[in-house]
Design a protein around this motif. Structure first.
Motif, PDB file in Angstrom:
ATOM      1  N   ALA A  81       3.357  -6.615   1.858  1.00  0.00           N
ATOM      2  CA  ALA A  81       2.860  -6.105   0.589  1.00  0.00           C
ATOM      3  C   ALA A  81       1.841  -5.003   0.853  1.00  0.00           C
ATOM      4  CB  ALA A  81       2.231  -7.232  -0.222  1.00  0.00           C
ATOM      5  N   ASP A  82       1.515  -4.280  -0.197  1.00  0.00           N
ATOM      6  CA  ASP A  82       0.617  -3.147  -0.035  1.00  0.00           C
ATOM      7  C   ASP A  82      -0.594  -3.174  -0.959  1.00  0.00           C
ATOM      8  OD1 ASP A  82       1.902  -2.711  -2.419  1.00  0.00           O
ATOM      9  OD2 ASP A  82       2.366  -0.609  -2.026  1.00  0.00           O
ATOM     10  N   ARG A  83      -0.812  -4.296  -1.649  1.00  0.00           N
ATOM     11  CA  ARG A  83      -1.940  -4.326  -2.578  1.00  0.00           C
ATOM     12  C   ARG A  83      -2.494  -5.734  -2.731  1.00  0.00           C
ATOM     13  NH1 ARG A  83       1.837  -2.594  -7.430  1.00  0.00           N
ATOM     14  NH2 ARG A  83       3.003  -1.949  -5.638  1.00  0.00           N
ATOM     15  N   GLY A  84      -3.761  -5.778  -3.071  1.00  0.00           N
ATOM     16  CA  GLY A  84      -4.403  -7.056  -3.294  1.00  0.00           C
ATOM     17  C   GLY A  84      -5.646  -6.906  -4.137  1.00  0.00           C
ATOM     18  N   VAL A  85      -6.098  -8.023  -4.658  1.00  0.00           N
ATOM     19  CA  VAL A  85      -7.328  -8.076  -5.446  1.00  0.00           C
ATOM     20  C   VAL A  85      -8.219  -9.133  -4.805  1.00  0.00           C
ATOM     21  CG1 VAL A  85      -8.344  -8.539  -7.708  1.00  0.00           C
ATOM     22  CG2 VAL A  85      -6.093  -7.439  -7.554  1.00  0.00           C
ATOM     23  N   PHE A  86      -9.447  -8.759  -4.526  1.00  0.00           N
ATOM     24  CA  PHE A  86     -10.423  -9.660  -3.918  1.00  0.00           C
ATOM     25  C   PHE A  86     -11.538  -9.864  -4.939  1.00  0.00           C
ATOM     26  CE2 PHE A  86     -11.709 -11.218   0.390  1.00  0.00           C
ATOM     27  CZ  PHE A  86     -12.861 -11.869  -0.017  1.00  0.00           C
ATOM     28  N   ILE A  87     -11.689 -11.103  -5.392  1.00  0.00           N
ATOM     29  CA  ILE A  87     -12.671 -11.441  -6.419  1.00  0.00           C
ATOM     30  C   ILE A  87     -13.746 -12.324  -5.814  1.00  0.00           C
ATOM     31  CG2 ILE A  87     -13.054 -12.611  -8.632  1.00  0.00           C
ATOM     32  CD1 ILE A  87     -10.116 -12.044  -9.302  1.00  0.00           C
ATOM     33  N   THR A  88     -15.004 -12.000  -6.112  1.00  0.00           N
ATOM     34  CA  THR A  88     -16.111 -12.854  -5.691  1.00  0.00           C
ATOM     35  C   THR A  88     -17.090 -13.037  -6.841  1.00  0.00           C
ATOM     36  OG1 THR A  88     -17.843 -13.214  -4.052  1.00  0.00           O
ATOM     37  CG2 THR A  88     -17.514 -10.950  -4.776  1.00  0.00           C
TER      38      THR A  88
END
Length: 140
Positions: A81-88
């Motif tokens: 894959a080429d995308r992600g979301v990192f939530i903190t």
């Protein structure tokens, strides 16, 4: 809130925000041995377009650092894959921010998360609503 409930809430939030698409689905990965992927958003019915999600429920003084971003990027790459979301719930260091830009990872810090949850009314409810009025001078 326990971590697994938090992961579910974040997947629900991205779904409500429209990332799931009309025919897609959203799921939370298993509790352990998830290889750094907490959620998967299939943006279409066949799952051809995916967004991978990593969430960290950190104290305000515990910032996400660059190694966590690069590890997440590695997990995404293993999924081709080429995308992600990192939530903190906390913040990101400058190194993490710079790495995320280079690795096509969208970052959501605690302040932005709070604003988005309120905007999309996920995980929150209206306790009280106030309206104030002024006299319309054109009517008198």
């Amino acid at each position: 809130m326990n971590l697994y409930k938090f992961e579910n809430l974040m997947v629900q939030l991205l779904s409500v925000m429209g990332y799931k698409g009309d025919e897609g689905q959203a799921l939370v990965t298993q509790k352990s041995n998830d290889h750094g992927i907490d959620g998967i958003i299939n943006q279409d019915s066949l799952g051809l377009q995916k967004v991978y999600l990593q969430v960290k429920r950190y104290a305000p003084d515990n910032s996400v650092q660059m190694p966590e971003i690069t590890a997440f990027s590695g997990s995404i790459k293993l999924k081709h894959a080429d995308r992600g979301v990192f939530i903190t719930t906390s913040t990101f260091t400058q190194g993490a921010i710079n790495a995320a830009k280079d690795l096509n990872i969208t970052l959501v810090n605690g302040e932005m998360l709070t604003n988005v949850m309120i905007q999309y009314q996920v995980g929150v409810e209206i306790k009280e609503h106030y309206m104030t009025y002024k006299i319309d001078g054109n009517m008198f």
